[in-house]
Scaffold this motif. Structure first.
Motif, short mmCIF file in Angstrom:
data_model
loop_
_atom_site.label_atom_id
_atom_site.label_comp_id
_atom_site.label_asym_id
_atom_site.label_seq_id
_atom_site.Cartn_x
_atom_site.Cartn_y
_atom_site.Cartn_z
N LEU A 131 0.83 -1.21 0.00
CA LEU A 131 0.00 0.00 0.00
C LEU A 131 0.86 1.26 0.00
CD1 LEU A 131 -2.71 -1.18 2.56
CD2 LEU A 131 -3.04 -0.79 0.12
N LEU A 132 1.97 1.20 0.75
CA LEU A 132 2.88 2.36 0.78
C LEU A 132 3.49 2.59 -0.60
CD1 LEU A 132 4.74 2.02 4.19
CD2 LEU A 132 3.38 3.97 3.43
N LYS B 133 0.94 4.19 -2.86
CA LYS B 133 0.68 5.59 -2.55
C LYS B 133 1.85 6.47 -2.98
CE LYS B 133 -1.07 8.56 1.07
NZ LYS B 133 -1.48 8.70 2.48
N SER C 176 -13.93 0.48 10.20
CA SER C 176 -12.94 1.56 10.11
C SER C 176 -13.38 2.94 10.58
CB SER C 176 -12.48 1.68 8.66
OG SER C 176 -12.15 0.43 8.18
N PHE D 133 -11.58 8.31 4.64
CA PHE D 133 -11.73 8.28 6.10
C PHE D 133 -11.25 9.59 6.70
CE2 PHE D 133 -11.59 3.97 4.67
CZ PHE D 133 -12.54 3.34 5.45
N ASN E 49 -11.60 12.39 10.50
CA ASN E 49 -11.99 12.58 11.89
C ASN E 49 -13.43 13.03 12.01
OD1 ASN E 49 -9.93 11.95 13.63
ND2 ASN E 49 -8.83 13.86 13.23
N VAL F 247 -5.40 5.46 -6.58
CA VAL F 247 -5.10 5.64 -5.15
C VAL F 247 -5.67 6.99 -4.74
CG1 VAL F 247 -3.27 5.79 -3.42
CG2 VAL F 247 -2.96 4.34 -5.42
N LEU F 248 -6.49 6.99 -3.68
CA LEU F 248 -7.11 8.24 -3.20
C LEU F 248 -6.17 8.93 -2.23
CD1 LEU F 248 -9.53 10.12 -2.98
CD2 LEU F 248 -10.61 8.50 -1.43
N TRP G 55 -4.10 12.06 15.98
CA TRP G 55 -4.18 11.00 14.97
C TRP G 55 -3.70 11.47 13.60
CZ3 TRP G 55 -4.07 6.09 15.29
CH2 TRP G 55 -4.47 5.29 14.24
N ASP G 56 -4.16 12.65 13.18
CA ASP G 56 -3.82 13.13 11.84
C ASP G 56 -2.34 13.49 11.70
OD1 ASP G 56 -6.35 12.73 10.96
OD2 ASP G 56 -7.03 14.78 11.34
N GLU H 166 2.00 7.41 8.59
CA GLU H 166 1.45 6.09 8.22
C GLU H 166 2.29 4.95 8.79
OE1 GLU H 166 2.10 6.89 4.22
OE2 GLU H 166 0.31 8.13 3.97
N VAL H 167 3.61 5.07 8.62
CA VAL H 167 4.50 3.99 9.06
C VAL H 167 4.42 3.84 10.58
CG1 VAL H 167 6.89 3.19 9.10
CG2 VAL H 167 6.01 4.37 7.08
N GLN I 82 -8.30 2.69 6.82
CA GLN I 82 -8.42 4.11 7.19
C GLN I 82 -7.20 4.90 6.72
OE1 GLN I 82 -7.90 5.54 11.26
NE2 GLN I 82 -10.12 5.84 11.31
N ILE I 83 -6.02 4.34 6.92
CA ILE I 83 -4.80 5.06 6.53
C ILE I 83 -4.76 5.29 5.02
CG2 ILE I 83 -2.27 4.92 6.43
CD1 ILE I 83 -2.37 3.24 9.01
N PHE I 84 -5.10 4.24 4.25
CA PHE I 84 -4.93 4.32 2.80
C PHE I 84 -6.25 4.54 2.05
CE2 PHE I 84 -1.29 1.89 4.36
CZ PHE I 84 -0.26 2.62 3.82
#
Lengths: 170, 440
Positions: free
Chosen positions: A22-23, A26, A47, A134, A136, A162-163, B67-68, B72-73, B120-122
């Motif tokens: 995924l990384l 992105k 999620s 996603f 907050n 990829v969003l 959180w924001d 990611e890692v 959520q992350i991606f």
């Protein structure tokens, strides 16, 4: 080593490999562009809060797209700048649109992989795996109205969209 | 009064009555008390646990607030560390159930937490069923290798839940319902659905297969009812399939040696026969809200279920009534009749539907009476109660069915209420008399 540790090792290996994949998607070295959206706001069991997104390219109207949408399960959709723009906080940006469809994987850049989903009513739609963003609970974009936001996306090296971000139109 | 206080009082009472010695009473209580949950937890352990809870809550609050800002890692790394910690704690505390059981539950849910976090992350989206199947696949080795059946139960339940949800939906990788004039779902959906069913069955712990068998039978019936590639639309075939599956579940729902105590499968079979009694009101052409026609595959499955149920009845012990030559004949006869009376619905008229309803009433009456007689001769209070309940419910339903339309005045309701009160009184007296005669 106990059997349960092997289980744990396999589970960790899966999440590490998936995270790496995924990384790499992105951070792929491909151009970023914007798509027109139509958001709504449901909840996801796994999620948390997200904005559910529909795009103009969800129902591509270009050339042979309409015919292929009714017969194929998977498609490649050509996305390109056809002159449409929108204003954002960072200035005017180009909106990409669906220009062509193909069942076979085409050569060249700008083709995104889509999965065709049959619909109970109306025409089938194309899913790109970028239908959720996603955020907050406090994020004002959570209540974004239809058509007031743009999706910043890119096509990775495996032709998947990829969003990256959701940007307010002004 | 807590369980341990009551146990202590009871043991003292037993010692005072001379049933056991005071020493035995003390040792029995010590043994029970030392095995209680958290028995090995001392004050220091509790304080440490509370400290851990506070620290965890603090970390969660700080992480949620920022959180924001967390990369990611870092998020993925923290998850992997937490995952490792939970699983390692389960492995190390395997001998201490008080700690290992909740931790193992947490381990089972960790893959779901990870999938949700990565989504959520991606900003991942796509097939709604896929994450749950991946979760089940990741948890399956834990279910197979754990010494406790907990993870196996949870994984099996997860698989059956996904099977129902996915196959009855229309836009996911498990969808089997096509609906609204759209083409049937691809064949590989069936392969995947059957794999999920098989895995749910295989992972369910122990030899008690009643629950997964029931879940599978009900799922198959749903697939026949809904608009799938094995769709059945004929009322007769549907009833035939439903009753055959109910009998198969009742007969195969546990080990060969177990008899009468069939539990849920028995309730389902009784409920199905009870529902058949309402065919009294059926008219040709009614209830035709579903579209489409029978499929060949659906018809074949129905006939196979019928054949399976009849062969099973011939070769396997029945579980409707207590074992015995007469009981076996009656039970097998009732079970066979409950299936075969569905044939009355082929080219059914109002008259044949009424005959079907009468047969269903007779099956219930015979079953209730056999339970009462069988319970009286085998001194089984539960069986007597079951028989009385079946006959009472059937009688009350028929009363409302026949005289319900006459309940148009207040006096009508008062009279009916008084009649039911009298019925309840006499049934309870009869039931108590039967049980008392059994206990003598």
């Amino acid at each position: 080593m106990s059997k349960l540790r092997i289980v744990l090792g396999l589970q960790l290996l899966f999440f590490t490999a998936w995270g790496g994949y995924l990384l790499s998607s992105k951070n792929s070295d491909t151009p970023e562009f914007y798509l027109e959206t139509t958001p709504v706001d449901p909840r996801d069991l796994l999620s948390g809060t997200y904005v559910a997104l529909r795009y103009e390219i969800t129902s591509p109207k270009a050339a042979n797209c309409l015919t292929l949408m009714n017969s194929a399960l998977n498609l490649f959709v050509k996305l390109e700048d056809r002159g449409k723009t929108a204003n954002t906080g960072q200035g005017p940006v180009k909106i990409y649109e669906a220009a062509d469809c193909s069942v076979k994987e085409p050569y060249g850049q700008g083709w995104a992989k889509a999965k065709i989903q049959p619909a109970f009513t109306g025409a089938p739609t194309a899913g790109y795996g970028i239908e959720k963003f996603f955020l907050n609970e406090e994020d004002p974009r959570k209540d974004a109205r239809s058509g007031t936001v743009l999706a910043k996306v890119k096509i990775d090296n495996r032709r998947r969209l990829v969003l990256l971000d959701l940007v307010k139109k002004i | 009064m807590s369980y341990y206080k009551k146990l202590k009082t009871d043991l003292k009472g037993a010692a005072a009555a001379g049933i056991i010695t005071p020493d035995q009473a003390d040792r029995a209580w010590e043994h029970a008390y030392s095995a209680r949950t958290f028995a090995s937890f001392k004050a220091a352990h509790w304080i440490a646990a509370i400290a851990g809870l506070f620290i965890s809550l603090g970390i969660i609050l700080v992480a949620a607030h920022n959180w924001d800002k967390i990369g990611e890692v870092a998020k993925m790394g923290a998850f992997l560390v937490l995952f490792t910690g939970v699983a390692e704690a389960v492995i190390r505390l395997e001998a201490k159930p008080a700690a290992a059981i909740p931790l193992e539950t947490l381990w089972f849910f960790m893959p779901a937490l990870g999938i949700g976090l990565y989504a959520q992350i991606f900003n991942l989206s796509g097939d709604p069923v896929k994450p749950y199947l991946v979760w089940a696949a990741l948890s399956a080795p834990l279910a197979l290798l754990s010494k406790r059946p907990l993870a196996a139960y949870l994984t099996s339940i997860l698989l059956f839940a996904v099977l129902y949800w996915g196959t009855l939906g229309s836009t996911n990788m498990l969808s089997l319902t096509s609906g609204f004039k759209h083409a049937a779902q691809p064949l590989w959906h069936w392969a995947l659905a059957l794999s999920v069913l098989g895995a749910g069955f295989a992972l369910f712990p122990g030899k008690m297969n009643s629950k997964p068998l029931g879940a599978a039978a009900i799922w198959l019936f749903f697939m026949l009812v809904t608009d799938t590639a094995i769709r059945v639309r004929s009322k007769a075939l549907l009833l035939l399939a439903g009753m055959s599956l109910a009998v198969l579940w009742l007969t195969w729902g546990s080990g060969e040696k177990e008899n009468a105590a069939a539990g849920l499968p028995l309730t389902v079979w009784t409920g199905a026969v009870y529902m058949m009694t309402f065919f009294w009101h059926w008219k040709p052409g009614s209830h035709n809200s579903y579209s489409g026609s029978d499929t060949e595959l659906g018809a074949m499955i129905t006939w196979a279920a019928l054949a399976g149920a009849l062969i099973t009845l011939a070769l396997r012990n029945q579980r409707l009534l207590p074992e015995g030559k007469t009981g076996d004949y009656i039970a097998k006869g009732l079970l066979a009749a409950s299936i075969l009376c569905a044939f009355l619905l082929f080219d059914a008229s109002e008259g044949s539907a009424k005959i079907l309803a009468v047969i269903a009433n007779l099956i219930l009456a015979a079953f209730g009476a056999s339970c009462i007689i069988g319970g009286t001769s085998s001194s089984d209070e539960k069986l007597i109660n079951r028989g009385v309940a079946v006959i009472t419910i059937t009688a009350v339903t028929r009363f409302v069915d026949v005289f319900g339309s006459l309940l148009t005045s207040g006096f009508g309701f008062i009279f009916t209420g008084l009649a039911f009160a009298a019925l309840a009184y006499f049934i309870n007296r009869g039931r108590k008399a039967l049980i008392a005669s059994v206990k003598k």
